[in-house]
Design a protein around this motif. Structure first.
Motif, PDB file in Angstrom:
ATOM      1  N   GLN A  77      16.839 -50.412 -29.777  1.00 50.72           N
ATOM      2  CA  GLN A  77      17.671 -50.798 -28.642  1.00 50.72           C
ATOM      3  C   GLN A  77      19.053 -51.254 -29.096  1.00 50.72           C
ATOM      4  OE1 GLN A  77      16.315 -54.251 -26.483  1.00 50.72           O
ATOM      5  NE2 GLN A  77      17.294 -53.618 -24.580  1.00 50.72           N
ATOM      6  N   ASP A  79      13.118 -54.444 -31.801  1.00 46.18           N
ATOM      7  CA  ASP A  79      13.395 -53.025 -31.597  1.00 46.18           C
ATOM      8  C   ASP A  79      13.294 -52.210 -32.880  1.00 46.18           C
ATOM      9  OD1 ASP A  79      15.605 -53.981 -32.893  1.00 46.18           O
ATOM     10  OD2 ASP A  79      17.075 -53.061 -31.553  1.00 46.18           O
ATOM     11  N   SER A  99       9.462 -50.203 -25.348  1.00 50.70           N
ATOM     12  CA  SER A  99      10.162 -49.151 -26.082  1.00 50.70           C
ATOM     13  C   SER A  99       9.184 -48.113 -26.618  1.00 50.70           C
ATOM     14  CB  SER A  99      10.959 -49.773 -27.231  1.00 50.70           C
ATOM     15  OG  SER A  99      11.594 -48.782 -28.000  1.00 50.70           O
TER      16      SER A  99
END
Length: 722
Positions: A404, A508, A537
């Protein structure tokens, strides 16, 4: 006695209709655009960039996200404040930072439940959690928090706002120029191309007006559908809609104007010329738009709502692009007539057209058509080998997902803050793994988390605790506060509790994703559900990979069937699909080399190849449709091989102009500093140019010429060569 005749009356009625009908059409579009135009600055009111909003409802992440609101009693978005210094923070600095963090609750949009500033083990940093209400303007609130903390920070201390709220705010800032900068760059570039193509001042304005009216009207419909909750709209979808409508409407307008110019040379009356152009352009525009719409609607099969939402949004845009090209543009050309081409007005000269045989005999495209007639087999084999070599770069394409923190190109305060956070605290602070499990299985699930090397610590949501959570160890839920304080009771929702595991790696990162996969494997067979930022994610990437494998073959089959109906043949559609797929493979291969070797991108989202395929195949096949419908038209009168020569010579200029326009409009997406859009911009722009100058100009004409009349099998055209 015979009745008196009034031959003048029908003529007067006809003239009246020729004035009123175009005027009514133009007025209708003007009214629609006047309502849609003001919505350009209001799209953010009906759009969302929250990734969890686009997950399939059956995914673990979506289920946990839904339950989180009930456990927390609200659905705030956490912002992580991290302040750091080169040396150890003094007592005065820590006090000043604590007061500054506590004061953030006075900022509109910030919830009262702001955590205290906690010092790191090395004493060089503090972190705090600032909850932001979900109904607040996230970008504005984060900007206010950053400004407040920058002003209040002691000398020698740098403060960052990161975490889910920080990254979302950076995305909002990245999309901020989508209404003004993106449209301005795209329209300016298209205007320059149109002026160079037409060498006219008025006609480019007429064509661009057609495109803008189509976009305004499409936006009017999409905005209200999003407002009513029928469609989901994001900044990414918005940018693609703008570019797609401008590019497609301009392409369709170029085709219509080309037919109109041809008609003006053999028709003195502008009304007859418009009607002739409409008849000639209707089928290819309808087939082209229908192909794009069919390809886009295949996205409805996607598990991800970000993909399935793009399908109908973009399809609505294409519908209005076609309608504008087939209604508004003819009305405008009816009004302006030959004056639209000033100062290069087409002359009424049917004798010259007859002498030319209805096609240009000089120029680049006439010479290229002659070369293909003489060397068709050599050209298509050589072109195929070059394109096939380009596909080898696909082996270097990494489209498994990106962190991200890498979604925004250029500067990102949240990314800088996450880096500092990882230097002083566990990398996943503020973005924990969330596990919803039955109360009776709390300890078993906690043991699984504690045993994983990717988890730094475990807590359970407990509304009785001052911090809202209580630590969980091998010995169970632990007390919070002074010695002797009893352990708080976990919050129970429908018999479930929520555990939170602090990740050792950034939320992330690929390491965090591996931790989530291990936890899901360890908890398999139980009733535990694993969610959180990392899981969101992970589930998004997995769903994208599933969509790619499902939707790409479906699009190929759908477009193949459309081409078969359009060309009334089987062989020609198969050849067109094969050449288009080859072109797509080359575009992706070259893009991979550019992304890795020149631009040094960190990877690509799994949806990038899917979006690239949808737009390149659906839009790339457009130029083959423009070419092959004309080749078929000419083949019926002159035979297939002569039809190829004539079709290429006649359509070469307009299709090349259309390709340049579409490539330019998609390239404009690169002005938005979002990795996904920058990659899509290059893939589609390069792929369209490849289709325009190589596939449609060389490969397809040479291949069809070499195959001859058999290309139309099993239609009547395959059984006779004239």
């Amino acid at each position: 006695m015979t009745a008196p005749k009034h031959p003048a009356r029908p003529r007067r009625v006809g003239r009246l209709l020729r004035i009123l009908l175009p005027a009514l059409i133009i007025l209708s579009w003007l009214v629609a655009a006047s309502f849609g135009g003001p919505l350009f600055g209001k799209v953010d009111e009906v759009s969302s960039n929250d990734r969890t909003a686009y997950l399939p409802s059956s995914s673990d992440s979506a289920r946990v996200q839904e339950l989180q609101t009930r456990f927390a009693g609200s659905d705030e978005i956490p912002a992580i404040v991290v302040a750091a210094s080169d040396g150890k923070l003094t007592e005065a600095q820590r006090t000043a930072l604590s007061e500054a963090v506590a004061a953030t609750k006075e900022i509109p949009g910030v919830d009262d439940d702001v955590s205290p500033a906690l010092a790191s083990d090395d004493g060089k940093a503090v972190q705090a959690f600032v909850p932001i209400r979900s109904d607040a303007d996230l970008g504005e609130v984060v900007t206010d928090i950053r400004a407040h903390l920058d002003d209040a920070a002691p000398s020698g201390v740098t403060v960052y706002v990161t975490g889910p709220a920080g990254f979302s705010a950076d995305l909002v800032a990245g999309f901020a120029g989508i209404d003004g900068i993106l449209l301005g760059v795209a329209l300016a570039a298209v205007l320059v191309i149109l002026v160079l193509v037409y060498r006219s001042l008025l006609l480019p304005v007429v064509v661009l007006a057609t495109s803008m009216f189509a976009l305004c009207t499409a936006l009017l419909v999409v905005w209200w559908l999003a407002k009513w909750g029928v469609l989901l709209l994001s900044g990414q979808t918005q940018g693609i809609l703008f570019i797609l409508v401008i590019g497609a409407a301009t392409d369709y307008a170029l085709l219509f104007v080309s037919r109109f110019r041809e008609a003006l040379r053999v028709e003195e009356d502008r009304g007859r010329a418009v009607l002739s152009a409409w008849k000639g352009a209707f089928e290819p525009i309808l087939a082209s738009g229908g192909t794009v719409i069919a390809g886009l609607l295949c996205l409805l099969l996607s598990d991800l709502r970000s993909n399935s939402a793009l399908g109908p949004v973009a399809a609505i845009g294409i519908v209005f692009a076609m309608l504008a090209a087939l209604t508004l543009l003819p009305a405008l050309l009816m009004a302006f007539g030959r004056a639209a081409f000033w100062p290069r007005r087409p002359r009424f000269d049917p004798d010259a057209v007859a002498a030319e045989g209805g096609m240009p005999t000089t120029g680049v495209w006439a010479r290229l058509a002659g070369l293909i007639r003489r060397r068709s087999r050599v050209i298509w084999i050589a072109t195929t080998l070059v394109l096939a070599a380009g596909t080898l770069g696909v082996l270097q394409l990494d489209a498994s997902g990106v962190p991200q923190s890498d979604l925004v190109l250029g500067s990102s305060p949240a990314r800088d803050g996450q880096k500092v956070l990882g230097e002083h605290f566990p990398g996943g602070s503020g973005s924990p793994v969330q596990v919803v499990v039955a109360k009776g299985s709390l300890q078993r699930a906690a043991d699984a988390l504690l045993a994983d090397e990717g988890i730094d610590g475990v807590t359970v949501v407990a509304e009785d605790s001052p911090s809202g959570t209580a630590p969980v160890t091998d010995d169970g839920v632990q007390p919070v506060g002074r010695p002797g304080t009893p352990a708080p009771e976990p919050t129970v929702v429908d018999g479930d509790v929520m555990l939170q595991g602090t990740l050792t790696a950034a939320a992330d990162s690929s390491a965090a994703e591996e931790t989530v996969r291990r936890l899901r494997s360890a908890l398999e067979g139980s009733d535990a559900v694993v969610g959180g930022v990392t899981a969101t994610s992970l589930d998004t990437d997995d769903a994208s990979l599933h969509d790619r494998a499902l939707i790409i073959p479906v699009i190929l089959v759908v477009i193949m069937l459309i081409l078969m109906m359009l060309l009334r043949a089987i062989v020609a559609p198969v050849l067109l699909i094969v050449t288009t797929v080859l072109s797509f493979g080359t575009a992706m291969g070259v893009s991979a080399l550019v992304f890795n070797g020149i631009l040094r991108f960190p990877g690509a989202d799994p949806a990038v190849p899917l979006y690239g395929f949808v737009f390149l195949v659906a839009l790339g096949i457009d130029y083959n449709i423009f070419l092959m419908t004309r080749v078929r038209e000419e083949s019926r009168r002159h035979g297939t091989r002569e039809g190829v020569r004539r079709g290429l010579a006649i359509t070469g200029g307009v299709i090349t102009s259309a390709g340049l326009v579409l490539a330019t409009t998609f390239a404009a997406l690169a002005v938005i500093p979002i990795l996904f859009l920058a990659q899509l911009a290059f893939i589609v722009a390069f792929g369209v140019l490849l289709d325009t100058f190589v596939v449609r100009s060389l490969l397809v004409p040479a291949l069809v010429h070499d195959v001859g009349r058999a290309v139309w099998w099993p239609s009547k055209l395959s059984r006779g060569e004239r």
